[in-house]
Scaffold this motif. Structure first.
Motif, PDB file in Angstrom:
ATOM      1  N   GLY A   1      26.852 -25.548  29.760  1.00 42.67           N
ATOM      2  CA  GLY A   1      26.707 -26.744  30.578  1.00 42.67           C
ATOM      3  C   GLY A   1      27.002 -28.035  29.830  1.00 42.67           C
ATOM      4  O   GLY A   1      27.818 -28.841  30.242  1.00 42.67           O
ATOM      5  N   ALA A   2      26.339 -28.248  28.708  1.00 47.10           N
ATOM      6  CA  ALA A   2      26.506 -29.486  27.937  1.00 47.10           C
ATOM      7  C   ALA A   2      27.758 -29.387  27.063  1.00 47.10           C
ATOM      8  O   ALA A   2      28.247 -28.289  26.789  1.00 47.10           O
ATOM      9  N   PRO A   3      28.278 -30.535  26.615  1.00 46.19           N
ATOM     10  CA  PRO A   3      29.424 -30.497  25.696  1.00 46.19           C
ATOM     11  C   PRO A   3      29.097 -29.677  24.438  1.00 46.19           C
ATOM     12  O   PRO A   3      27.959 -29.701  23.946  1.00 46.19           O
ATOM     13  N   LEU A   4      30.082 -28.967  23.944  1.00 44.15           N
ATOM     14  CA  LEU A   4      29.897 -28.052  22.810  1.00 44.15           C
ATOM     15  C   LEU A   4      29.344 -28.768  21.585  1.00 44.15           C
ATOM     16  O   LEU A   4      28.426 -28.272  20.933  1.00 44.15           O
ATOM     17  N   ARG A   5      29.872 -29.925  21.253  1.00 40.39           N
ATOM     18  CA  ARG A   5      29.410 -30.661  20.069  1.00 40.39           C
ATOM     19  C   ARG A   5      27.909 -30.966  20.168  1.00 40.39           C
ATOM     20  O   ARG A   5      27.163 -30.783  19.203  1.00 40.39           O
ATOM     21  N   GLU A   6      27.458 -31.397  21.333  1.00 41.62           N
ATOM     22  CA  GLU A   6      26.032 -31.685  21.521  1.00 41.62           C
ATOM     23  C   GLU A   6      25.180 -30.432  21.351  1.00 41.62           C
ATOM     24  O   GLU A   6      24.111 -30.472  20.741  1.00 41.62           O
ATOM     25  N   ARG A   7      25.651 -29.312  21.906  1.00 40.61           N
ATOM     26  CA  ARG A   7      24.889 -28.059  21.798  1.00 40.61           C
ATOM     27  C   ARG A   7      24.798 -27.597  20.352  1.00 40.61           C
ATOM     28  O   ARG A   7      23.749 -27.109  19.910  1.00 40.61           O
ATOM     29  N   LEU A   8      25.881 -27.739  19.586  1.00 41.33           N
ATOM     30  CA  LEU A   8      25.861 -27.339  18.178  1.00 41.33           C
ATOM     31  C   LEU A   8      24.894 -28.206  17.375  1.00 41.33           C
ATOM     32  O   LEU A   8      24.114 -27.705  16.562  1.00 41.33           O
ATOM     33  N   ILE A   9      24.930 -29.512  17.620  1.00 40.87           N
ATOM     34  CA  ILE A   9      24.021 -30.416  16.902  1.00 40.87           C
ATOM     35  C   ILE A   9      22.572 -30.140  17.282  1.00 40.87           C
ATOM     36  O   ILE A   9      21.692 -30.070  16.415  1.00 40.87           O
ATOM     37  N   ASP A  10      22.301 -29.956  18.560  1.00 35.73           N
ATOM     38  CA  ASP A  10      20.924 -29.642  18.991  1.00 35.73           C
ATOM     39  C   ASP A  10      20.435 -28.336  18.382  1.00 35.73           C
ATOM     40  O   ASP A  10      19.276 -28.226  17.970  1.00 35.73           O
ATOM     41  N   SER A  11      21.319 -27.348  18.313  1.00 40.58           N
ATOM     42  CA  SER A  11      20.956 -26.065  17.721  1.00 40.58           C
ATOM     43  C   SER A  11      20.614 -26.227  16.242  1.00 40.58           C
ATOM     44  O   SER A  11      19.620 -25.675  15.756  1.00 40.58           O
ATOM     45  N   ALA A  12      21.423 -26.990  15.503  1.00 40.47           N
ATOM     46  CA  ALA A  12      21.163 -27.211  14.074  1.00 40.47           C
ATOM     47  C   ALA A  12      19.855 -27.959  13.865  1.00 40.47           C
ATOM     48  O   ALA A  12      19.070 -27.620  12.978  1.00 40.47           O
ATOM     49  N   LYS A  13      19.596 -28.972  14.699  1.00 40.69           N
ATOM     50  CA  LYS A  13      18.334 -29.709  14.588  1.00 40.69           C
ATOM     51  C   LYS A  13      17.145 -28.789  14.863  1.00 40.69           C
ATOM     52  O   LYS A  13      16.131 -28.849  14.166  1.00 40.69           O
TER      53      LYS A  13
END
Length: 78
Positions: free
Chosen positions: A51-63
């Motif tokens: 659903g969300a942009p890939l870059r945002e999902r990757l950053i949220d996952s790392a956080k």
């Protein structure tokens, strides 16, 4: 106390066999025990589609991965 000041995706790779993107995310972290912020690199994966942009999902996952390890000590700076 630690705070995440910023996050950027440094490298990303599409793992075709799994349908996921593997990425290294650099988190700029400020720790009250250190005088200068430092970079913590986290390896994470996310589905290629979502659903969300890939870059945002990757950053949220790392956080999330970083916070899971240092939960009692970290304050999230959005």
């Amino acid at each position: 106390m630690m705070r995440i000041l910023s996050a950027t995706v440094e490298r990303a790779h599409y793992a075709r066999d799994f349908g996921q993107v593997e990425a290294t995310v650099a988190l700029l972290v400020k720790d009250s025990a250190r005088p200068v912020p430092y970079v913590r690199r986290i390896f994470t994966t996310e589905p290629a589609r979502g659903g969300a942009p890939l870059r945002e999902r990757l950053i949220d996952s790392a956080k999330t991965l970083f916070l899971a390890r240092y939960e009692p000590q970290v304050e999230r700076a959005a």
